[in-house]
Design a protein around this motif. Structure first.
Motif, PDB file in Angstrom:
ATOM      1  N   PRO A  56       0.806  -1.229   0.000  1.00  0.00           N
ATOM      2  CA  PRO A  56       0.000   0.000   0.000  1.00  0.00           C
ATOM      3  C   PRO A  56       0.841   1.282   0.000  1.00  0.00           C
ATOM      4  O   PRO A  56       0.437   2.281  -0.599  1.00  0.00           O
ATOM      5  N   ALA A  57       1.991   1.279   0.628  1.00  0.00           N
ATOM      6  CA  ALA A  57       2.824   2.481   0.701  1.00  0.00           C
ATOM      7  C   ALA A  57       3.289   2.965  -0.675  1.00  0.00           C
ATOM      8  O   ALA A  57       3.632   4.138  -0.835  1.00  0.00           O
ATOM      9  N   THR A  58       3.285   2.104  -1.691  1.00  0.00           N
ATOM     10  CA  THR A  58       3.737   2.497  -3.032  1.00  0.00           C
ATOM     11  C   THR A  58       2.610   3.018  -3.920  1.00  0.00           C
ATOM     12  O   THR A  58       2.869   3.633  -4.945  1.00  0.00           O
ATOM     13  N   HIS A  59       1.374   2.793  -3.538  1.00  0.00           N
ATOM     14  CA  HIS A  59       0.244   3.134  -4.393  1.00  0.00           C
ATOM     15  C   HIS A  59       0.195   4.621  -4.735  1.00  0.00           C
ATOM     16  O   HIS A  59       0.018   4.990  -5.900  1.00  0.00           O
TER      17      HIS A  59
ATOM     18  N   ALA B 152      13.029  -7.693 -17.486  1.00  0.00           N
ATOM     19  CA  ALA B 152      11.890  -8.446 -18.024  1.00  0.00           C
ATOM     20  C   ALA B 152      10.586  -7.901 -17.442  1.00  0.00           C
ATOM     21  O   ALA B 152      10.522  -7.528 -16.269  1.00  0.00           O
ATOM     22  N   PHE B 153       9.550  -7.848 -18.276  1.00  0.00           N
ATOM     23  CA  PHE B 153       8.231  -7.446 -17.795  1.00  0.00           C
ATOM     24  C   PHE B 153       7.655  -8.596 -16.967  1.00  0.00           C
ATOM     25  O   PHE B 153       7.667  -9.745 -17.395  1.00  0.00           O
ATOM     26  N   VAL B 154       7.174  -8.269 -15.762  1.00  0.00           N
ATOM     27  CA  VAL B 154       6.742  -9.323 -14.837  1.00  0.00           C
ATOM     28  C   VAL B 154       5.282  -9.235 -14.411  1.00  0.00           C
ATOM     29  O   VAL B 154       4.752 -10.194 -13.869  1.00  0.00           O
ATOM     30  N   GLY B 155       4.629  -8.103 -14.626  1.00  0.00           N
ATOM     31  CA  GLY B 155       3.251  -8.012 -14.174  1.00  0.00           C
ATOM     32  C   GLY B 155       2.540  -6.780 -14.690  1.00  0.00           C
ATOM     33  O   GLY B 155       3.158  -5.793 -15.087  1.00  0.00           O
ATOM     34  N   VAL B 156       1.202  -6.858 -14.686  1.00  0.00           N
ATOM     35  CA  VAL B 156       0.333  -5.766 -15.103  1.00  0.00           C
ATOM     36  C   VAL B 156      -0.543  -5.407 -13.908  1.00  0.00           C
ATOM     37  O   VAL B 156      -1.101  -6.294 -13.253  1.00  0.00           O
ATOM     38  N   VAL B 157      -0.652  -4.109 -13.626  1.00  0.00           N
ATOM     39  CA  VAL B 157      -1.464  -3.645 -12.498  1.00  0.00           C
ATOM     40  C   VAL B 157      -2.494  -2.650 -13.015  1.00  0.00           C
ATOM     41  O   VAL B 157      -2.154  -1.681 -13.690  1.00  0.00           O
ATOM     42  N   SER B 158      -3.746  -2.893 -12.669  1.00  0.00           N
ATOM     43  CA  SER B 158      -4.817  -1.952 -12.976  1.00  0.00           C
ATOM     44  C   SER B 158      -4.745  -0.804 -11.973  1.00  0.00           C
ATOM     45  O   SER B 158      -4.694  -1.031 -10.759  1.00  0.00           O
ATOM     46  N   LEU B 159      -4.732   0.440 -12.460  1.00  0.00           N
ATOM     47  CA  LEU B 159      -4.636   1.583 -11.549  1.00  0.00           C
ATOM     48  C   LEU B 159      -5.849   1.682 -10.634  1.00  0.00           C
ATOM     49  O   LEU B 159      -5.747   2.183  -9.517  1.00  0.00           O
ATOM     50  N   SER B 160      -6.996   1.182 -11.070  1.00  0.00           N
ATOM     51  CA  SER B 160      -8.196   1.237 -10.230  1.00  0.00           C
ATOM     52  C   SER B 160      -8.067   0.360  -8.984  1.00  0.00           C
ATOM     53  O   SER B 160      -8.815   0.533  -8.026  1.00  0.00           O
ATOM     54  N   SER B 161      -7.106  -0.567  -8.982  1.00  0.00           N
ATOM     55  CA  SER B 161      -6.931  -1.447  -7.820  1.00  0.00           C
ATOM     56  C   SER B 161      -6.021  -0.836  -6.752  1.00  0.00           C
ATOM     57  O   SER B 161      -5.913  -1.376  -5.654  1.00  0.00           O
ATOM     58  N   LEU B 162      -5.382   0.294  -7.049  1.00  0.00           N
ATOM     59  CA  LEU B 162      -4.460   0.921  -6.093  1.00  0.00           C
ATOM     60  C   LEU B 162      -5.242   1.838  -5.162  1.00  0.00           C
ATOM     61  O   LEU B 162      -5.520   2.988  -5.481  1.00  0.00           O
ATOM     62  N   ASP B 163      -5.590   1.325  -4.000  1.00  0.00           N
ATOM     63  CA  ASP B 163      -6.428   2.077  -3.069  1.00  0.00           C
ATOM     64  C   ASP B 163      -5.708   2.482  -1.794  1.00  0.00           C
ATOM     65  O   ASP B 163      -6.305   3.075  -0.907  1.00  0.00           O
ATOM     66  N   ALA B 164      -4.427   2.180  -1.665  1.00  0.00           N
ATOM     67  CA  ALA B 164      -3.606   2.504  -0.505  1.00  0.00           C
ATOM     68  C   ALA B 164      -4.080   1.822   0.775  1.00  0.00           C
ATOM     69  O   ALA B 164      -3.644   2.172   1.861  1.00  0.00           O
ATOM     70  N   ALA B 165      -4.981   0.862   0.671  1.00  0.00           N
ATOM     71  CA  ALA B 165      -5.472   0.178   1.863  1.00  0.00           C
ATOM     72  C   ALA B 165      -4.945  -1.246   1.969  1.00  0.00           C
ATOM     73  O   ALA B 165      -4.742  -1.743   3.071  1.00  0.00           O
ATOM     74  N   SER B 166      -4.727  -1.903   0.832  1.00  0.00           N
ATOM     75  CA  SER B 166      -4.282  -3.292   0.880  1.00  0.00           C
ATOM     76  C   SER B 166      -3.301  -3.559  -0.256  1.00  0.00           C
ATOM     77  O   SER B 166      -3.311  -2.881  -1.280  1.00  0.00           O
ATOM     78  N   PRO B 167      -2.445  -4.571  -0.080  1.00  0.00           N
ATOM     79  CA  PRO B 167      -1.481  -4.905  -1.144  1.00  0.00           C
ATOM     80  C   PRO B 167      -2.201  -5.328  -2.426  1.00  0.00           C
ATOM     81  O   PRO B 167      -3.306  -5.868  -2.386  1.00  0.00           O
ATOM     82  N   VAL B 168      -1.571  -5.047  -3.563  1.00  0.00           N
ATOM     83  CA  VAL B 168      -2.148  -5.395  -4.862  1.00  0.00           C
ATOM     84  C   VAL B 168      -1.177  -6.350  -5.563  1.00  0.00           C
ATOM     85  O   VAL B 168       0.004  -6.038  -5.717  1.00  0.00           O
ATOM     86  N   THR B 169      -1.707  -7.497  -5.978  1.00  0.00           N
ATOM     87  CA  THR B 169      -0.901  -8.465  -6.719  1.00  0.00           C
ATOM     88  C   THR B 169      -1.053  -8.190  -8.212  1.00  0.00           C
ATOM     89  O   THR B 169      -2.167  -8.106  -8.727  1.00  0.00           O
ATOM     90  N   ALA B 170       0.081  -8.045  -8.885  1.00  0.00           N
ATOM     91  CA  ALA B 170       0.076  -7.811 -10.329  1.00  0.00           C
ATOM     92  C   ALA B 170      -0.346  -9.071 -11.061  1.00  0.00           C
ATOM     93  O   ALA B 170      -0.026 -10.191 -10.632  1.00  0.00           O
ATOM     94  N   THR B 171      -1.065  -8.914 -12.152  1.00  0.00           N
ATOM     95  CA  THR B 171      -1.379 -10.049 -13.017  1.00  0.00           C
ATOM     96  C   THR B 171      -0.078 -10.485 -13.664  1.00  0.00           C
ATOM     97  O   THR B 171       0.565  -9.684 -14.341  1.00  0.00           O
ATOM     98  N   PRO B 172       0.360 -11.726 -13.454  1.00  0.00           N
ATOM     99  CA  PRO B 172       1.659 -12.159 -13.995  1.00  0.00           C
ATOM    100  C   PRO B 172       1.686 -12.152 -15.515  1.00  0.00           C
ATOM    101  O   PRO B 172       0.685 -12.437 -16.160  1.00  0.00           O
ATOM    102  N   ILE B 173       2.839 -11.806 -16.048  1.00  0.00           N
ATOM    103  CA  ILE B 173       3.068 -11.891 -17.481  1.00  0.00           C
ATOM    104  C   ILE B 173       3.682 -13.263 -17.741  1.00  0.00           C
ATOM    105  O   ILE B 173       4.661 -13.646 -17.108  1.00  0.00           O
ATOM    106  N   ASP B 174       3.067 -14.002 -18.661  1.00  0.00           N
ATOM    107  CA  ASP B 174       3.511 -15.358 -18.969  1.00  0.00           C
ATOM    108  C   ASP B 174       4.833 -15.347 -19.705  1.00  0.00           C
ATOM    109  O   ASP B 174       5.146 -14.490 -20.452  1.00  0.00           O
TER     110      ASP B 174
END
Length: 164
Positions: free
Chosen positions: A113-116, A142-164
């Motif tokens: 959350p501190a990085t959001h 290497a690209f490792v994940g995709v994060v939706s900005l709408s999921s960054l709420d500064a309240a809980s950790p956000v897991t990036a969608t892994p890049i295959d």
């Protein structure tokens, strides 16, 4: 004598084609297994890029790049090919915008959350045109994940969608 010369030339051509095919196969396999694209366990610095949604597109059907381009991670000169969420995507990226700390592990890259706020502030600073909806994380080249900005709420950790 011409038959013997022709046979030697044909034999050499066959060897050259076979050698070329072997080199291509080794290079393709090398690109496929080059490095580990995951973020290892623990805290690590990752870079992030915004996705230009106006000109990025799903890579399907006739818009899907060829095998070599996919192995190299390119759709064309300035568009990156990545696979995530069950499909291929041709993404135009802006950045890197900065470095942030992500936690690595079995679940992939996690943004604490501190990085959001830092991510959102840097995205707003560079904003132009249509609003940005997602960022791509890069670790160790290497690209490792995709994060939706709408999921960054500064309240809980956000897991990036892994890049295959």
């Amino acid at each position: 004598m011409n038959v013997q010369v022709a046979a030697k030339v044909t034999h050499r051509k066959v060897k050259a084609v076979a050698a070329g095919a072997a080199v291509a196969a080794v290079l393709s396999a090398g690109f496929a297994f080059l490095g580990d694209d995951a973020v290892p366990s623990g805290a690590h610095t990752v870079q992030f890029y915004t996705v230009d949604d106006e000109i990025s597109y799903p890579a399907s059907g006739d818009r899907r790049p060829g095998l070599l381009s996919r192995q190299l991670g390119l759709c064309d000169g300035d568009t990156h090919y990545v696979e995530y969420a069950g499909g291929g995507h041709c993404l135009v990226l802006d950045g890197p915008l900065g470095d942030i700390t992500a936690q690595g592990g079995d679940q992939g890259a996690v943004l604490p959350p501190a990085t959001h706020g830092e991510v959102l502030d840097l995205v707003r600073e560079q904003a132009y045109g249509e609003p940005t909806t997602r960022v791509i994380l890069e670790y160790d080249g290497a690209f490792v994940g995709v994060v939706s900005l709408s999921s960054l709420d500064a309240a809980s950790p956000v897991t990036a969608t892994p890049i295959d």
